[in-house]
Structures are given as C-alpha cells and as structure tokens.
Design an enzyme around this catalytic site. Structure first.
Site, mmCIF file in Angstrom:
data_model
loop_
_atom_site.group_PDB
_atom_site.id
_atom_site.type_symbol
_atom_site.label_atom_id
_atom_site.label_comp_id
_atom_site.label_asym_id
_atom_site.label_seq_id
_atom_site.Cartn_x
_atom_site.Cartn_y
_atom_site.Cartn_z
ATOM 1 N N ILE A 1 -2.320 5.602 -4.823
ATOM 2 C CA ILE A 1 -2.452 5.824 -3.379
ATOM 3 C C ILE A 1 -3.718 5.148 -2.846
ATOM 4 O O ILE A 1 -3.682 4.430 -1.847
ATOM 5 C CB ILE A 1 -2.442 7.347 -3.065
ATOM 6 C CG1 ILE A 1 -1.089 7.953 -3.476
ATOM 7 C CG2 ILE A 1 -2.756 7.610 -1.593
ATOM 8 C CD1 ILE A 1 0.126 7.306 -2.812
ATOM 9 N N TYR A 2 -4.832 5.339 -3.555
ATOM 10 C CA TYR A 2 -6.072 4.662 -3.146
ATOM 11 C C TYR A 2 -5.876 3.150 -3.132
ATOM 12 O O TYR A 2 -6.218 2.468 -2.160
ATOM 13 C CB TYR A 2 -7.217 5.049 -4.091
ATOM 14 C CG TYR A 2 -8.471 4.223 -3.894
ATOM 15 C CD1 TYR A 2 -9.226 4.326 -2.717
ATOM 16 C CD2 TYR A 2 -8.897 3.311 -4.861
ATOM 17 C CE1 TYR A 2 -10.372 3.561 -2.524
ATOM 18 C CE2 TYR A 2 -10.041 2.543 -4.679
ATOM 19 C CZ TYR A 2 -10.778 2.668 -3.513
ATOM 20 O OH TYR A 2 -11.909 1.902 -3.324
ATOM 21 N N HIS A 3 -5.335 2.621 -4.239
ATOM 22 C CA HIS A 3 -5.164 1.167 -4.321
ATOM 23 C C HIS A 3 -4.294 0.661 -3.183
ATOM 24 O O HIS A 3 -4.551 -0.401 -2.625
ATOM 25 C CB HIS A 3 -4.534 0.777 -5.665
ATOM 26 C CG HIS A 3 -5.478 0.938 -6.821
ATOM 27 N ND1 HIS A 3 -6.670 0.263 -6.905
ATOM 28 C CD2 HIS A 3 -5.410 1.688 -7.937
ATOM 29 C CE1 HIS A 3 -7.296 0.604 -8.028
ATOM 30 N NE2 HIS A 3 -6.552 1.478 -8.676
ATOM 31 N N SER A 4 -3.257 1.429 -2.835
ATOM 32 C CA SER A 4 -2.366 0.964 -1.759
ATOM 33 C C SER A 4 -3.134 0.812 -0.448
ATOM 34 O O SER A 4 -2.851 -0.084 0.350
ATOM 35 C CB SER A 4 -1.171 1.912 -1.593
ATOM 36 O OG SER A 4 -1.571 3.137 -1.023
ATOM 37 N N THR A 5 -4.134 1.663 -0.226
ATOM 38 C CA THR A 5 -4.917 1.516 1.017
ATOM 39 C C THR A 5 -5.752 0.236 0.966
ATOM 40 O O THR A 5 -5.955 -0.428 1.975
ATOM 41 C CB THR A 5 -5.852 2.720 1.283
ATOM 42 O OG1 THR A 5 -6.874 2.799 0.276
ATOM 43 C CG2 THR A 5 -5.079 4.032 1.342
#
Ligand code: NAP
Length: 292
Positions: free
Chosen positions: A150-154
């Site tokens: 989720i962090y990486h997707s941001t």
C-alpha cells in the site's frame, strides 16, 4: 530568499517535525533561503524557529489547514516559490488485512495531500513565472517489498504525478523534481512498525508473515546490510539543496547507495527472479508456507 526581481523563492516544506523535512528546513535556512517549516503539531518546530525558520501549522489531511498555510506565505512573500512535498508515512501490512479506511488515510497523506498542495501553490508560481516543486518519492516508487504494497503504491503514484506535472507546468516556469531516497534513518521505520502492529490480527493467515515484515523493517534500519548502504535526513537535504540551486534540475535524484543498487537490481531482474529474491528475505504466506 527573494530575487532582486521580486520573484519569491520562499520555501514551504510539509512534515518538518522530524527526519527529512526537519533536516531540509535546517539546511535551507542556513543556506539563506526564507523557509516556512510546517507540521501538523507546530509545537515540534521550536528548534527550527530558533534556527531562523518561519513556522506554520499544516496538516496535509486538512483542506483548511493547507489553504491557510499557503495563503499566509503568499501574503508575506507574494507566492510560494518552492514547495517541498515531504509529509508521508508507511501503512505497512498484508494488503488483505489492512482496513480500507487506513488505506484511504494513507492515500490522503502521501498522494492527495501532495496533489492538493501543488494545486494550491501553482497559481502563485504561474503568476510570477517561477516555481520549483520537489516531491519526496522513494526507491519504493519503482520496486515493491511484500508487506509494503500500500505504501509503495502511493509512491508509484507520486512518480506518475511528478512526470505528468513536470510536463504540464514547465512552460509556466515551474520545474518539478522527484527525489528517490533509499533507506533513510529517521522516525519513518518506527511509524511503519507501529502501523503494522495496529492492523495485525492475532489469528489469521498472515501472522508469521506480518511478524517477519515488522522485524525486517526494524532490523533493516538498525543493523541490516541496507542500513549500511542507507543515509540520513541530512543526505536527502543536501540533494534537495542541489536540486534547488541548479538552473536546470534533473527530473529525478536518487539518494543513497541502497537506492542506486536496489533500483538497478529491480530494473534488471525479470519479475520471477525478483520474486525468488524476495522469497529469500520473507516467508511466503499460503498453504505449505508461513501459517499454511
Ligand atoms: P519521519 O521522520 O517519520 O517524518 C515524516 C513527517 O511526515 C513527520 O514530520 C510527520 O509528522 C509528517 N506527517 C505525517 N502525516 C502528516 C500529515 N497528515 N500532515 C502533515 N505532516 C504529516 O520520516 P521521513 O523519513 O523523514 O519521511 C519523510 C518522507 O520521506 C516521507 O514522504 C517518506 O515516505 C519519504 N521516504 C522516507 C524514507 C526512509 O527510509 N525514511 C525512504 C524513502 C522515502 P508527525 O510528526 O506529525 O507525524
């Protein structure tokens, strides 16, 4: 810093209570810039105020707070000359188990807040025909670790937004720069580990995996090989200053050896080989795997 021509080069930085934002505010004010250091808890900015920064409250989840901070800088300086979109954190954990409201919050801070800040400062930058927007991305904007999806997707989103915006505003005299730090020793890992704790289920298919992600995150910043190849908030601040002082900034700046090595490794490896490498670092959840 104001040019003789009256063009504002005042800097507004989000998320200055610690880490990269704090180090950048300090470095730029020492270099002679007019710096507006901001944080959602302005009481954390006392030392920056003593160092010469102007301080403002700014929560990137709050429209009124963002708008009033930008308005305050515009009133005093004419325009925000330089915006450094730094505020951010990692909501870590297995994608299936992170409550959707926590995922929305993650996007509110790392993506929507960043976009909104750009929207708020751009009219002033266009008016004066000068501006520089520095977005703090991550090596995690081009590669993904399990438990960090989720962090990486941001940060992937920040890559795309920076690329499109760079094209859209260049003709108005505004440059957009993306900073891609590798592992940086700040409060970031503590926040990431506690975000895992907040979503961890006592029973469930991802128990061992989630524990390993938390342990790996903590260790990576303390003693792992990545920590040796990592850097400090000051290292990122030095690169940001370079990107601000040059006439023609690059589109992207990688910071730390960890970023150079891992981003190159990811670009060279086919997906299957990358996944195999990850399997040597994380227990794969599933039947026959961790918690299987
Ligand atoms: P940090 O020390 O935890 O700093 C994060 C900052 O963001 C804090 O000042 C925090 O404020 C602020 N923040 C969080 N939510 C906010 C909100 N809603 N409004 C305003 N500010 C908010 O971590 P850091 O390493 O310096 O992180 C800075 C940036 O670098 C982030 O965008 C992060 O994704 C990126 N980055 C970090 C690393 C790394 O390894 N450390 C690597 C690549 C990229 P509070 O004190 O109020 O929480």
């Amino acid at each position: 810093m104001k040019k003789k021509s009256g063009i504002s080069k005042a800097v507004l930085i989000t998320g200055c209570s610690s880490g990269i934002g704090h180090a950048t505010a300090l470095r730029l004010v020492k270099a002679g810039y007019t710096v507006y250091a901001t944080a959602r808890r302005p009481e954390t900015l006392k030392d920056l105020a003593q160092a010469g920064c102007k301080t403002l409250a700014l929560d990137v989840n709050d429209e009124a707070s963002m708008a009033s901070a930008v308005a305050a800088v515009e009133k005093a300086e004419g325009a925000v000359g330089i915006l450094i979109n730094n505020a951010g954190y990692s909501q870590s954990g297995p994608i299936e188990e992170i409550p959707i409201e926590r995922i929305r919050k993650q996007y509110e801070t790392n993506v929507f807040g960043l976009v909104r800040m750009c929207q708020l400062v751009l009219p002033g930058m266009r008016r004066q025909g000068y501006g520089r927007i520095v977005n703090i991305g991550s090596m995690g904007g081009v590669l993904t670790f399990p438990g960090g999806g989720i962090y990486h997707s941001t940060k992937y989103a920040v890559e795309a937004i920076s690329d499109a915006l760079r094209f859209e505003v260049k003709g108005f005299g505004v440059d957009v720069v993306l900073i891609q730090p590798g592992l940086i020793k700040t409060e970031f890992s503590e926040a990431a580990v506690s975000s895992i704790g907040a979503v961890k289920k006592a029973e469930g298919p991802y128990g061992t995996f989630t524990d390993t992600v938390a342990k790996a995150t903590k260790e990576a910043y303390e003693k792992g090989p990545l920590a040796l190849l990592g850097g400090s908030g000051e290292d990122v601040a030095a690169v940001i200053e370079r990107a601000l002082s040059t006439k023609c900034p690059k589109a992207r700046y990688r910071v730390t050896l960890s970023a150079h090595l891992l981003m190159t490794q990811r670009a060279m490896l086919p997906d299957g080989v990358w996944d195999f490498f990850l399997k040597t670092q994380f227990p794969q959840p599933g039947r026959g795997g961790a918690n299987g």
